[in-house]
Design a protein around this motif. Structure first.
Motif, PDB file in Angstrom:
ATOM      1  N   TRP A 111      29.057  33.501  -5.866  1.00 18.74           N
ATOM      2  CA  TRP A 111      28.484  34.719  -6.321  1.00 18.74           C
ATOM      3  C   TRP A 111      28.711  36.024  -5.708  1.00 18.74           C
ATOM      4  CZ3 TRP A 111      24.651  36.872  -4.026  1.00 18.74           C
ATOM      5  CH2 TRP A 111      23.746  35.983  -2.926  1.00 18.74           C
ATOM      6  N   GLU A 112      28.430  35.697  -4.315  1.00 17.05           N
ATOM      7  CA  GLU A 112      28.308  36.759  -3.351  1.00 17.05           C
ATOM      8  C   GLU A 112      29.682  37.559  -3.155  1.00 17.05           C
ATOM      9  OE1 GLU A 112      28.439  33.899  -2.788  1.00 17.05           O
ATOM     10  OE2 GLU A 112      29.356  33.082  -0.932  1.00 17.05           O
ATOM     11  N   ASN A 113      30.843  36.837  -3.837  1.00 19.90           N
ATOM     12  CA  ASN A 113      32.272  37.557  -3.856  1.00 19.90           C
ATOM     13  C   ASN A 113      32.549  37.987  -5.130  1.00 19.90           C
ATOM     14  OD1 ASN A 113      32.755  36.850  -1.111  1.00 19.90           O
ATOM     15  ND2 ASN A 113      32.898  34.778  -1.620  1.00 19.90           N
ATOM     16  N   THR A 114      31.455  38.025  -6.171  1.00 21.75           N
ATOM     17  CA  THR A 114      31.977  38.328  -7.512  1.00 21.75           C
ATOM     18  C   THR A 114      31.161  39.351  -7.829  1.00 21.75           C
ATOM     19  OG1 THR A 114      32.039  36.039  -8.163  1.00 21.75           O
ATOM     20  CG2 THR A 114      31.665  37.387  -9.847  1.00 21.75           C
ATOM     21  N   ILE A 115      31.994  40.146  -8.720  1.00 19.70           N
ATOM     22  CA  ILE A 115      31.442  41.484  -9.321  1.00 19.70           C
ATOM     23  C   ILE A 115      31.649  41.440 -10.949  1.00 19.70           C
ATOM     24  CG2 ILE A 115      31.673  44.074  -9.358  1.00 19.70           C
ATOM     25  CD1 ILE A 115      32.534  43.868  -6.657  1.00 19.70           C
ATOM     26  N   LEU A 116      30.563  41.694 -11.591  1.00 15.72           N
ATOM     27  CA  LEU A 116      30.665  41.677 -12.877  1.00 15.72           C
ATOM     28  C   LEU A 116      30.576  43.226 -13.384  1.00 15.72           C
ATOM     29  CD1 LEU A 116      27.914  39.243 -14.234  1.00 15.72           C
ATOM     30  CD2 LEU A 116      30.415  38.646 -13.697  1.00 15.72           C
ATOM     31  N   LEU A 117      31.884  43.715 -13.784  1.00 11.51           N
ATOM     32  CA  LEU A 117      32.086  45.165 -13.959  1.00 11.51           C
ATOM     33  C   LEU A 117      32.204  45.708 -15.484  1.00 11.51           C
ATOM     34  CD1 LEU A 117      32.698  48.049 -12.388  1.00 11.51           C
ATOM     35  CD2 LEU A 117      35.128  47.530 -12.866  1.00 11.51           C
ATOM     36  N   HIS A 118      31.282  46.542 -15.833  1.00 10.00           N
ATOM     37  CA  HIS A 118      31.140  46.799 -17.150  1.00 10.00           C
ATOM     38  C   HIS A 118      31.362  48.450 -17.254  1.00 10.00           C
ATOM     39  CE1 HIS A 118      30.129  47.227 -21.470  1.00 10.00           C
ATOM     40  NE2 HIS A 118      29.178  48.015 -21.215  1.00 10.00           N
ATOM     41  N   THR A 119      32.486  48.527 -18.022  1.00  9.69           N
ATOM     42  CA  THR A 119      33.028  49.982 -18.229  1.00  9.69           C
ATOM     43  C   THR A 119      32.502  50.538 -19.598  1.00  9.69           C
ATOM     44  OG1 THR A 119      35.091  49.007 -18.983  1.00  9.69           O
ATOM     45  CG2 THR A 119      35.186  49.965 -16.798  1.00  9.69           C
ATOM     46  N   ASP A 120      31.244  51.325 -19.307  1.00  8.18           N
ATOM     47  CA  ASP A 120      30.510  51.521 -20.768  1.00  8.18           C
ATOM     48  C   ASP A 120      31.228  52.522 -21.682  1.00  8.18           C
ATOM     49  OD1 ASP A 120      28.562  51.629 -22.653  1.00  8.18           O
ATOM     50  OD2 ASP A 120      26.942  52.041 -21.105  1.00  8.18           O
ATOM     51  N   THR A 121      31.468  52.389 -22.762  1.00  8.41           N
ATOM     52  CA  THR A 121      31.920  53.533 -23.634  1.00  8.41           C
ATOM     53  C   THR A 121      30.888  54.239 -24.398  1.00  8.41           C
ATOM     54  OG1 THR A 121      32.059  52.052 -25.673  1.00  8.41           O
ATOM     55  CG2 THR A 121      33.888  52.078 -24.258  1.00  8.41           C
ATOM     56  N   LYS A 122      29.611  53.739 -24.421  1.00  6.29           N
ATOM     57  CA  LYS A 122      28.590  54.221 -25.104  1.00  6.29           C
ATOM     58  C   LYS A 122      28.448  53.956 -26.368  1.00  6.29           C
ATOM     59  CE  LYS A 122      26.899  56.107 -21.042  1.00  6.29           C
ATOM     60  NZ  LYS A 122      26.009  55.391 -20.273  1.00  6.29           N
ATOM     61  N   TRP A 123      29.256  53.201 -26.946  1.00  6.19           N
ATOM     62  CA  TRP A 123      29.598  53.084 -28.158  1.00  6.19           C
ATOM     63  C   TRP A 123      29.313  51.490 -28.574  1.00  6.19           C
ATOM     64  CZ3 TRP A 123      34.417  54.768 -31.667  1.00  6.19           C
ATOM     65  CH2 TRP A 123      33.879  56.015 -32.456  1.00  6.19           C
ATOM     66  N   GLU A 124      28.942  50.765 -27.514  1.00  4.37           N
ATOM     67  CA  GLU A 124      28.460  49.517 -27.843  1.00  4.37           C
ATOM     68  C   GLU A 124      27.387  48.858 -28.907  1.00  4.37           C
ATOM     69  OE1 GLU A 124      30.993  47.517 -26.879  1.00  4.37           O
ATOM     70  OE2 GLU A 124      31.901  48.573 -25.303  1.00  4.37           O
ATOM     71  N   ASP A 125      27.562  48.003 -29.450  1.00  2.00           N
ATOM     72  CA  ASP A 125      26.320  47.651 -30.427  1.00  2.00           C
ATOM     73  C   ASP A 125      25.216  47.159 -29.402  1.00  2.00           C
ATOM     74  OD1 ASP A 125      25.174  46.906 -32.829  1.00  2.00           O
ATOM     75  OD2 ASP A 125      25.361  44.956 -32.183  1.00  2.00           O
TER      76      ASP A 125
END
Ligand code: SF4
Length: 327
Positions: free
Chosen positions: A31-45
């Protein structure tokens, strides 16, 4: 020469596939080597944000969000253009460019990322374009950034990467990527020690993680991006949107009409999200009618087909396209 540390960056889109990949990567590389990257379009439900939070909690890694600040609509209105199944400026500017900037930022901190995507074996044809984009559009290393696809499968114990998807071909070289079909990739994978992934992310997430899926899946959407108003989707997707979320169909139809009217006023050209095929009146060398694609608005589709039932679109090859964002 600078020694880089490796980080495993999961493109955490808000769907079941990328969430499963997040857990796979955290379990495999820590987990220390993992990044969860969310590119947010601001259009998500709104329910996607709930889902992402619950999945991130289960995975044990916080969400890193990057955003341009604009929505796809802002970009369409500025450019008077939506893109379509092949190319979408919203995907490029709000997802890819944001990822590139994030990658540059990591590199500046001495971290070399490997990117992971939640594309599965059934839609493997989508993966080579991502590999191509991250090979040629990241101006950092000669070979770009490594991209991996755990839900497609593994080779020698590691998730299959972009080079392996196209093993034995020159498709990843500049200008050589053909229109991709699943079969082309299957042939390349068969030449290697490939083991297909047989995970069922939706089932696992519901039954083992006990996280309810985004509500869009229950409504029948194949992908849960941008609340169903994706400019890369085809007619079947919009048929479903009209049936289950008519207000959303009306919203994107209105946006399309306003932008289309402005574009026609500007230079006489029509740009629509959908297209349809019509015969040109000429014959090809085999004596078959030649065909061409023409713009086809959501208003036309609604009035002629969804509410009119008068038009046969069964030969259009973008009928089946779900939302397929190249992020
Ligand atoms: S999901 Fe569709 S509308 Fe949203 S950014 Fe991607 S291509 Fe654009």
């Amino acid at each position: 020469m600078l020694e880089y540390r490796t980080k495993h960056v999961v493109m955490f889109s808000g769907g079941a596939g990328s969430s499963w990949v997040g857990k796979y990567v955290a379990d495999k590389y820590g987990w220390e080597n993992t990044i969860l990257l969310h590119t947010d379009t601001k259009w998500e439900d709104e329910d996607n944000y709930r889902f992402m939070k619950e999945c991130a909690f289960h995975i044990g890694v916080g969400i890193t969000t990057v955003a341009d600040g604009r929505t796809p609509e802002d970009i369409f209105r500025k450019d008077l253009y939506f893109g379509n199944f092949g190319t979408a400026p919203c995907s490029k500017q709000l997802k890819m460019n944001q990822t590139f900037e994030y990658v540059q930022d990591l590199l500046g901190k001495g971290v070399k990322p490997i990117l992971y995507f939640g594309i599965d074996f059934s839609e493997v044809r989508r993966a080579p374009r991502i590999a191509y984009n991250y090979k040629h559009n990241v101006d950092v290393f000669e070979d770009g950034i490594e991209v991996r696809f755990p839900l497609i499968g593994e080779i020698d114990g590691n998730p299959v990467n972009g080079e392996q998807l196209l093993y034995g071909t020159d498709y990843l070289n500049e200008g050589n990527m053909p229109r991709m079909r699943n079969e082309l990739v299957f042939e390349c994978l068969e030449k290697q020690n490939f083991i297909k992934c047989d995970a069922n992310p939706k089932k696992e997430i519901v039954e083992e993680w006990e996280v309810p899926l985004p509500r869009m899946y229950a409504l029948g959407f194949k992908h849960a991006n941008c609340a169903g108003i994706c400019v890369k989707a085809g007619k079947k997707h919009y048929q479903l949107l009209h049936k289950v979320w008519k207000h959303k169909y009306d919203e994107i139809e209105k946006i399309e009409k306003e932008i289309n009217d402005a574009q026609v006023a500007k230079n006489g050209r029509r740009y629509t999200i959908l297209s349809k095929t019509e015969e040109t009146g000429e014959l090809d060398s085999k004596g078959n009618p030649k065909k061409r694609k023409i713009p086809y608005s959501l208003e036309e589709y609604r009035t002629e087909v969804l509410e009119g039932g008068s038009c046969d679109l069964t030969n259009d090859d973008d009928n089946e396209n779900p939302c397929e964002c190249v992020f």
